[in-house]
Motif scaffolding. Structure first.
Motif, PDB file in Angstrom:
ATOM      1  N   LEU A  94       0.830  -1.202   0.000  1.00  0.00           N
ATOM      2  CA  LEU A  94       0.000   0.000   0.000  1.00  0.00           C
ATOM      3  C   LEU A  94       0.868   1.257   0.000  1.00  0.00           C
ATOM      4  O   LEU A  94       0.614   2.200  -0.747  1.00  0.00           O
ATOM      5  N   LEU A  95       1.932   1.245   0.817  1.00  0.00           N
ATOM      6  CA  LEU A  95       2.819   2.414   0.870  1.00  0.00           C
ATOM      7  C   LEU A  95       3.512   2.642  -0.469  1.00  0.00           C
ATOM      8  O   LEU A  95       3.658   3.777  -0.933  1.00  0.00           O
ATOM      9  N   SER A  96       3.957   1.552  -1.111  1.00  0.00           N
ATOM     10  CA  SER A  96       4.678   1.716  -2.376  1.00  0.00           C
ATOM     11  C   SER A  96       3.757   2.228  -3.478  1.00  0.00           C
ATOM     12  O   SER A  96       4.155   3.052  -4.306  1.00  0.00           O
ATOM     13  N   VAL A  97       2.504   1.758  -3.473  1.00  0.00           N
ATOM     14  CA  VAL A  97       1.541   2.272  -4.458  1.00  0.00           C
ATOM     15  C   VAL A  97       1.307   3.763  -4.220  1.00  0.00           C
ATOM     16  O   VAL A  97       1.289   4.565  -5.157  1.00  0.00           O
ATOM     17  N   LEU A  98       1.165   4.134  -2.943  1.00  0.00           N
ATOM     18  CA  LEU A  98       0.977   5.536  -2.596  1.00  0.00           C
ATOM     19  C   LEU A  98       2.168   6.373  -3.072  1.00  0.00           C
ATOM     20  O   LEU A  98       1.998   7.466  -3.634  1.00  0.00           O
ATOM     21  N   ALA A  99       3.400   5.847  -2.864  1.00  0.00           N
ATOM     22  CA  ALA A  99       4.601   6.582  -3.268  1.00  0.00           C
ATOM     23  C   ALA A  99       4.616   6.818  -4.775  1.00  0.00           C
ATOM     24  O   ALA A  99       4.949   7.913  -5.249  1.00  0.00           O
ATOM     25  N   VAL A 100       4.251   5.783  -5.537  1.00  0.00           N
ATOM     26  CA  VAL A 100       4.226   5.924  -6.997  1.00  0.00           C
ATOM     27  C   VAL A 100       3.216   6.990  -7.406  1.00  0.00           C
ATOM     28  O   VAL A 100       3.487   7.824  -8.274  1.00  0.00           O
TER      29      VAL A 100
END
Lengths: 283, 283, 283, 283
Positions: free
Chosen positions: C49-55
């Motif tokens: 979830l965090l990595s999707v948010l970062a992208v």
């Protein structure tokens, strides 16, 4: 002398026995059982459609400028014919006042009034489109048995689900009110959400998935809230659909037979069943 | 010599016994039971898809300007092939006129005509997209048993609900007419509602929840009326959905059971029936 | 040594008996029965979830310009972690190739590739959103029994109605093709319908009741045809809804019990029924 | 002295026996069984509607500029009345804290706070629309038995389908995420898809068939992908509809039968049951 009613349904059952001109007129104008009654209804149907078309055409500026006089003349001819018909109806029914105050009587009157009103209130002739409502009468008189049955089924389904629909409308209005106020606070006047009523209008446009695009969120938060509102609108539509489907299904089933088997008690039989499908006992 | 029919369904059951060239052509062109018949259908399917694609591409200005000649040549090749096919069909059927006047015969003709018509009526080659309709034929001939059954089920559900759908369309048209006239009076020409027909078009756009946004209410009253129309459109959609669901459910149930009574032959039993509902015999 | 499968479902039933580091890793990474396996899954869920948010955040110009380096660093950290995880998965399964070629293996690979690809193909890091697909894995592993059952029900209903849905899509595509070509001929390039493909795009926008309003009919005939297309789109939506409802209803019923009474044969019993509701016989 | 509860439902059953002023106030304010209780509720209903209307009108610039002082005065009057009512509620219930922290207590507080908050946070008085939520209380107190039953039915259907709806929302969010990222890559910043979050917003607008038209695809590939997304949105809506319909149908059926078995007391029988499905006793 027979008792006459403006209600076509009753009149259709007890045929008028008298043979005065009033009875004959009534038969022709209000009913569709005799050849002349049918011809009258078909002529009326065509007249109504033509007059609605004429009103629509007159509202087009180019046509009004080139054929204005013709269209105005046509309108007066139609209004004249409908006024004559209204008069004939008033004369031929037993209780003119009751007819005049009935739903159809009022529609008949409203269908001719705007032409006269236009002298006092410019632009009101557009309301002549109310004439379209008169089509309902012909529809009913023609006793399209099948259609009437189906319409009653739809109507029954609607009436059965009225409570659920009221709750649904209440929920929709609350959502629209809350989201409208929220978006007014978030987006503000500079983004087109000039007031709460305007924001509520926007919320209706969005929730109903119409989405004109004349007012549109510009801030990040506004777009997030809009996305939630859209997905709600997309999902909430399932509710009225579910309600109508369930009620329509129940109304359809109720219209079918519901005998129960004297031997095993099963009651899920078809209309044309003569024996219980579970145990074979005669119903 | 056997009686030949253009109707594929019948022809499929009574295989042609003769062996003249006409019989063999008929088998290849109209049927899909033999290897060559199948190959012909697949080739036709590919040809039709390619020709539709070519017509679409030719309408793109950039492609027309750079590859105009090629695309025009391709179009003529396709038209030539389809004309040959049309001729072959005319020759190989027993009653050419009956084929020529059938639905498929007319579609076959319409699929080649526009290329020739373009000399008299510029732009008419866009109508070549009618070729897409020819896909229906391949679809049918391929005897995709499952799909045909399902399509018949959908068709039966549609036919069963036709009366209700007519009423629904009548209601929708009345709403659109009344609201169109109302909005013309409220908003007027200065806000884009230039005539009643335009206002009716706007009402259709709004009620169907399409909402282009090219015409939009600006007055307060106009927005209130629009909001009502939108919510009506949002709720009314439940009606056709409910109708189709109920009828589809009934059609599915009817299609599921095919036992017939050993005693009286009736076959309209429910799924869970153990006794004939007409005579009580055990199934 | 026990046979190990990449398929979690099977692995869950036959618990790994061995106790080498590979078995323990497999248990932690691929399963969620042990406390450490659960912790690993939850950590992975949060990471994804965090990595999707970062992208998503990195794609916003303002954030990229002010925090570009930080976001890029975060992306590399996530990619590093996911690469490590991918390696660990490859090592801990018995048949790495089989895992690498499975659906989840490919998603795992696709979730890390774009970061490396960006040196050859600028902008491709947006494809990192594919990482969201990895959430499916966690979802499945967590063995949310209820959800899996419900999802299977929905899936079964979808599969049962696939034939009808294919027919529906075929009908929709035909309508869109024909109306697109028609509107191209009627409206022409000067009104925005610049080619048949563009007109088909417009027809999809209109039939699906999306109605962007970027292309809009201007001629009278074009508006009439549009109104017909809109009303078709408004009514046709009833078909997939009806299909899914009927199949979902059937799937729900099928998931329930279907015992039939030994005495009267009735089979419409509930799941928890112990006696026939019609005649009282013990089931 | 009787035990008093803030819960109206319980309070309605065990009528307060005491006759102190607190009991009488409680009866008037919290219940609707006595004439005065009914009058209080109707007055409150009217007050709430008027205050919501006042807040809406105050947000309109023209009205604020011409009647600003009046509207501000009206707002203070309403807030004063609601503050008095809030105080009266706090005094008349047995456990003020429990009321203050209940859902209705919080809504009552939130309905008066913004007027005071406006000195610290300009524009916050728009939040006074939260007052609309207070209508729920009146609705509930009025014990509109029919509506409450129907609302519970709808609520039960919703709760039964919660798992399926969560899966559906998960699928919708995944689609929106993937298509948003895809369109950001395809269309890019120059066509209005300025970032992935903006593209996701566009995907929600498109999938939900709202279609504002503020962001619109311009490339050929972007339009193809959009068309797929639109058709998905058009078809996917069938899923929540199917879910709600099936559950509503089940909930309606469950609500229809209320016989309980004279032998074992079970009450979950079908409509057509003649014997208890648990013990076989005749109903």
């Amino acid at each position: 002398m027979t008792a006459k009613h403006t209600s076509t349904q009753v009149a259709a059952e007890e045929k008028p026995l008298g043979s005065g001109w009033r009875e004959r007129w009534h038969e022709v104008i209000f009913e569709a059982d005799t050849p002349w009654g049918k011809r009258f209804d078909v002529a009326l149907l065509v007249l109504i459609l033509l007059s609605v078309l004429a009103v629509c055409l007159e509202s087009v500026r180019e046509l009004r400028e080139t054929h204005g006089l013709t269209l105005r003349a046509i309108e007066w001819v139609f209004t004249g014919l409908f006024t004559l018909e209204y008069g004939a109806r008033l004369i031929s029914v037993r209780r003119p006042l009751r007819y005049a105050l009935s739903f159809y009587g009022l529609v008949d009157l409203l269908a001719i009034l705007p032409t006269f009103l236009v002298y006092f209130l410019p632009g009101s002739q557009a309301l002549l489109v109310i004439r379209a409502l008169r089509l309902l009468r012909v529809f009913r008189i023609m006793k399209l048995a099948h259609f009437v049955g189906e319409a009653q089924l739809l109507g029954a389904a609607m009436r059965a689900s009225i409570h659920k629909i009221v709750i649904f409308i209440g929920v929709v209005l609350s959502i629209v009110l809350i989201f409208g106020a929220l978006m007014y606070v978030i987006e503000g006047e500079e983004n087109g959400f000039t007031s709460i009523p305007v924001s509520i209008y926007w919320a209706v446009v969005t929730l109903s998935t119409v989405g004109f695009g004349d007012i549109v969120p510009h801030t990040v938060l506004g777009r997030v809230v809009s996305a939630i509102l859209m997905l709600m609108g997309y999902a909430i539509i399932a509710v009225p659909t579910g309600i109508v489907t369930v009620e329509l299904s129940a109304a359809t089933r109720a219209a079918n037979n519901t005998q129960s088997c004297p031997s095993c008690g099963a009651s899920d039989h078809d209309n044309d069943a003569r024996h219980c499908k579970h145990c074979g006992t005669k119903l």
